[in-house]
Design a protein around this motif. Structure first.
Motif, mmCIF file in Angstrom:
data_model
loop_
_atom_site.group_PDB
_atom_site.id
_atom_site.type_symbol
_atom_site.label_atom_id
_atom_site.label_comp_id
_atom_site.label_asym_id
_atom_site.label_seq_id
_atom_site.Cartn_x
_atom_site.Cartn_y
_atom_site.Cartn_z
ATOM 1 N N ALA A 1 0.825 -1.207 0.000
ATOM 2 C CA ALA A 1 0.000 0.000 0.000
ATOM 3 C C ALA A 1 0.860 1.258 0.000
ATOM 4 O O ALA A 1 0.640 2.183 -0.790
ATOM 5 C CB ALA A 1 -0.936 -0.010 1.204
ATOM 6 N N ARG A 2 1.854 1.324 0.892
ATOM 7 C CA ARG A 2 2.640 2.544 1.039
ATOM 8 C C ARG A 2 3.596 2.764 -0.135
ATOM 9 O O ARG A 2 3.733 3.888 -0.637
ATOM 10 C CB ARG A 2 3.427 2.512 2.351
ATOM 11 C CG ARG A 2 2.565 2.494 3.605
ATOM 12 C CD ARG A 2 1.534 3.590 3.624
ATOM 13 N NE ARG A 2 0.858 3.684 4.922
ATOM 14 C CZ ARG A 2 -0.361 4.155 5.078
ATOM 15 N NH1 ARG A 2 -1.068 4.564 4.021
ATOM 16 N NH2 ARG A 2 -0.897 4.228 6.287
ATOM 17 N N LYS A 3 4.272 1.716 -0.577
ATOM 18 C CA LYS A 3 5.217 1.887 -1.679
ATOM 19 C C LYS A 3 4.513 2.246 -2.981
ATOM 20 O O LYS A 3 5.120 2.869 -3.863
ATOM 21 C CB LYS A 3 6.056 0.618 -1.857
ATOM 22 C CG LYS A 3 7.079 0.384 -0.755
ATOM 23 C CD LYS A 3 7.901 -0.879 -1.005
ATOM 24 C CE LYS A 3 8.963 -1.084 0.071
ATOM 25 N NZ LYS A 3 9.773 -2.308 -0.161
ATOM 26 N N ASN A 4 3.246 1.858 -3.119
ATOM 27 C CA ASN A 4 2.486 2.204 -4.315
ATOM 28 C C ASN A 4 1.657 3.467 -4.136
ATOM 29 O O ASN A 4 0.901 3.853 -5.037
ATOM 30 C CB ASN A 4 1.587 1.038 -4.730
ATOM 31 C CG ASN A 4 2.375 -0.077 -5.399
ATOM 32 O OD1 ASN A 4 2.894 0.097 -6.500
ATOM 33 N ND2 ASN A 4 2.506 -1.214 -4.735
ATOM 34 N N GLY A 5 1.769 4.117 -2.983
ATOM 35 C CA GLY A 5 1.162 5.427 -2.803
ATOM 36 C C GLY A 5 -0.328 5.445 -2.528
ATOM 37 O O GLY A 5 -0.966 6.485 -2.702
ATOM 38 N N PHE A 6 -0.904 4.334 -2.069
ATOM 39 C CA PHE A 6 -2.334 4.344 -1.751
ATOM 40 C C PHE A 6 -2.567 5.039 -0.410
ATOM 41 O O PHE A 6 -1.848 4.782 0.564
ATOM 42 C CB PHE A 6 -2.884 2.919 -1.691
ATOM 43 C CG PHE A 6 -2.965 2.253 -3.029
ATOM 44 C CD1 PHE A 6 -3.970 2.583 -3.922
ATOM 45 C CD2 PHE A 6 -2.022 1.301 -3.407
ATOM 46 C CE1 PHE A 6 -4.045 1.973 -5.170
ATOM 47 C CE2 PHE A 6 -2.083 0.692 -4.639
ATOM 48 C CZ PHE A 6 -3.096 1.030 -5.527
ATOM 49 N N PRO A 7 -3.593 5.904 -0.320
ATOM 50 C CA PRO A 7 -3.860 6.596 0.950
ATOM 51 C C PRO A 7 -4.531 5.718 1.992
ATOM 52 O O PRO A 7 -4.666 6.119 3.147
ATOM 53 C CB PRO A 7 -4.789 7.737 0.523
ATOM 54 C CG PRO A 7 -5.503 7.201 -0.684
ATOM 55 C CD PRO A 7 -4.492 6.347 -1.397
ATOM 56 N N GLY A 8 -4.967 4.554 1.615
ATOM 57 C CA GLY A 8 -5.624 3.641 2.541
ATOM 58 C C GLY A 8 -6.209 2.478 1.773
ATOM 59 O O GLY A 8 -5.974 2.320 0.570
ATOM 60 N N VAL A 9 -6.969 1.643 2.476
ATOM 61 C CA VAL A 9 -7.550 0.452 1.855
ATOM 62 C C VAL A 9 -9.020 0.321 2.216
ATOM 63 O O VAL A 9 -9.495 0.902 3.199
ATOM 64 C CB VAL A 9 -6.798 -0.833 2.272
ATOM 65 C CG1 VAL A 9 -5.363 -0.800 1.795
ATOM 66 C CG2 VAL A 9 -6.869 -1.041 3.777
#
Length: 536
Positions: A271-279
């Motif tokens: 999630a973090r390395k691909n830049g997602f703000p959350g899930v």
């Protein structure tokens, strides 16, 4: 070996392709190692400068140019210390997977990995040319033999380094985690030490990279094979090797603890390395989505997790109650979207096709696809990634709906059999109940038909999971599995389901690998095949 050489192992978590960012991280860890440990030699993992595995990024000359510039930058800014860094480089023979020794403001030596793995998740021969020479260099009067990862799994590179005068073996790694890996490493490293009589340091990467998860647990041994250092699992840091003094051994965890921490780190890094703000997690009230939600919260924090409940006409009241209760336990924001309306709309639209025919998987899958549409709409509008909740047992036999519960960006439980799902859920509840007890005790059900239970369609998971392990992870034949005491009809049915559902798995999102053989790049079977027609 003289103990005057201070060595620190830098257990780091690089980002694949971010050469400049990884170089900054390396320089910072060199400074930390010098300040905290006084080490004269800092050792980094395999391909730490590019991240592992860089795959087809290695085909881009711009990446290799960035690597050379970064190596020179590190040399310029760490002139007072020696450093071993994993990085690719070119020579007259081709592209190498290298261990680079930097010191005195320049590159002192380059070693080319001699044993390139080309099995399981590895395909290094696609990119690299094998080396054929040892590299023994002197650092502060100690002669060091450089090796890279797979080299240490064979006796020849270590023996050749010893014969070339090495007093210490340095092995840099990007060794992926699975449940049996630590024991395999210890056995292999001690075998090399017994053959050479040399002490060894072994540094491993940490972090998630797509399907792969690296656990760290860097190691150091004396020349008798006694363990001097075991760095913590799943944690970054700089660790000094105690060649003199007491051993420093981080505690070992059990199977459940290791697996759970691996899943948490895998979700966090993806999630973090691909830049997602959350899930976003579709929360059904069943054990799979309950465990997925707990992992997501532990990985990202409750504020970055959104639970979505989508009850249907077949959802038991207790399922909704348990889902709401778990959100309260974890402090997760939730939304509720009953799917009766869109389900009815699809039934009316498809009435010319459905009328006069008995209900079957068509109507069940329509419900799952209604939910998939809702989750993906939330993802599109908020930027949050959808975590799918299916487990390895379901993925194996196709007990999942394409474009329904398989719709999403990452599958935390993709390599977790159903029986392990229950064990992990109970492990997570060991100190504080976050998954309601009823979720763990009621019979599992997809709740897509009246009074539906998983056991209506599948053998009990206590029977199914061992059969899947034998066939998927060990490649046993039907006959070999039956010889273990399993009913032939059940085994043939399970094997047939595994083979015929390869097309579904090809369309599933990536997930964390925690077993010796996971679906995905680890296990590569053809979709179009006649093999399943003949079972032996």
């Amino acid at each position: 070996m003289s103990t005057k050489l201070g060595i620190a192992l830098a257990q780091c978590n690089p980002l694949v392709g971010d050469v400049e960012g990884n170089a900054r991280m390396i320089l910072e860890q060199i400074r930390l190692a010098h300040e905290r440990t006084g080490a004269q030699l800092v050792v980094f993992p395999e391909l730490a400068l590019t991240g592992y595995p860089p795959e087809d990024l290695l085909l881009r000359s711009a990446l290799l140019n960035q690597v050379e510039a970064a190596l020179q930058l590190i040399a310029d800014q760490s002139a007072g210390w020696h450093t071993v860094i994993g990085a690719p480089y070119r020579d007259e023979a081709g592209l190498r997977n290298g261990a680079i020794l930097i010191g005195q403001g320049r590159i002192l030596a380059r070693y080319a990995k001699q044993r390139l793995p080309n099995y399981s998740v590895f395909d290094e021969k696609r990119y690299f040319v094998e080396g054929d020479e040892s590299c023994v260099v002197s650092v502060e009067g100690v002669r060091i033999g450089l090796t890279v990862c797979e080299d240490i799994w064979f006796p020849e590179p270590a023996r050749a380094a010893r014969d070339a005068g090495a007093e210490l073996l340095v092995n840099i790694n990007a060794s992926p985690f699975h449940s049996c890996k630590y024991g395999e490493r210890i056995k292999t490293l001690q075998a090399r030490i017994a053959e050479t009589g040399l002490p060894m340091v072994y540094v491993n990467q940490v972090g998630g990279q797509d399907e792969l998860l690296f656990d760290g647990q860097s190691l150091a041994f004396d020349g008798a094979g006694e363990l001097l250092l075991r760095a913590p699992a799943f944690e970054t840091g700089v660790f000094s090797v105690p060649f003199s003094g007491e051993a420093e051994l981080a505690p070992l965890a059990g199977i459940e603890a290791d697996a759970y921490r691996a899943l948490v780190l895998g979700v966090h890094d993806y999630a973090r390395k691909n830049g997602f703000p959350g899930v976003v997690v579709g929360l059904s009230g069943g054990v799979d989505s309950a465990l997925t939600l707990a992992i997501a919260v532990d990985a990202l924090g409750a504020e970055d997790v959104l639970a979505v409940m989508m009850p249907s006409r077949y959802t038991a009241p207790m399922s909704l109650e348990d889902a709401r209760l778990q959100c309260a336990h974890l402090g997760v924001k939730s939304l509720e979207f009953p799917i009766e309306g869109p389900f009815q709309a699809f039934l009316q639209l498809l009435d010319p096709l459905l009328a006069g025919r008995p209900a079957d998987a068509t109507e069940e899958n329509l419900q799952a696809r209604c939910r998939g549409v809702i989750l993906m709409a939330i993802s599109n509008k908020t930027g949050r990634m959808v975590l799918t909740t299916g487990n390895k047992s379901e993925m194996a036999v196709g007990y999942a709906t394409l474009y329904g519960d398989m719709a999403g960006g990452f599958a935390p439980l993709k390599d977790v059999p159903k029986t392990l799902v229950y064990r992990l859920a109970r492990w997570r509840n060991r100190d504080r109940v976050v998954i309601p007890e009823r979720v763990l005790t009621r019979p599992p059900s997809a709740e897509l038909a009246p009074d539906q239970k998983d056991s209506d369609s599948l053998p009990p998971y206590e029977v199914l999971d061992p059969i899947l392990e034998y066939f998927v992870e060990r490649d046993w034949s039907v006959g070999e599995i039956v010889a273990e005491g399993y009913d032939r009809a059940i085994v043939e049915r399970v094997v047939g389901l595994v083979l015929q559902n390869e097309y579904k798995r090809r369309q599933a999102p990536p997930g964390v690998r925690i077993s010796p053989r996971a679906f995905g790049k680890d296990r590569r079977y053809p979709i179009t095949s006649g093999y399943g027609r003949v079972l032996s």
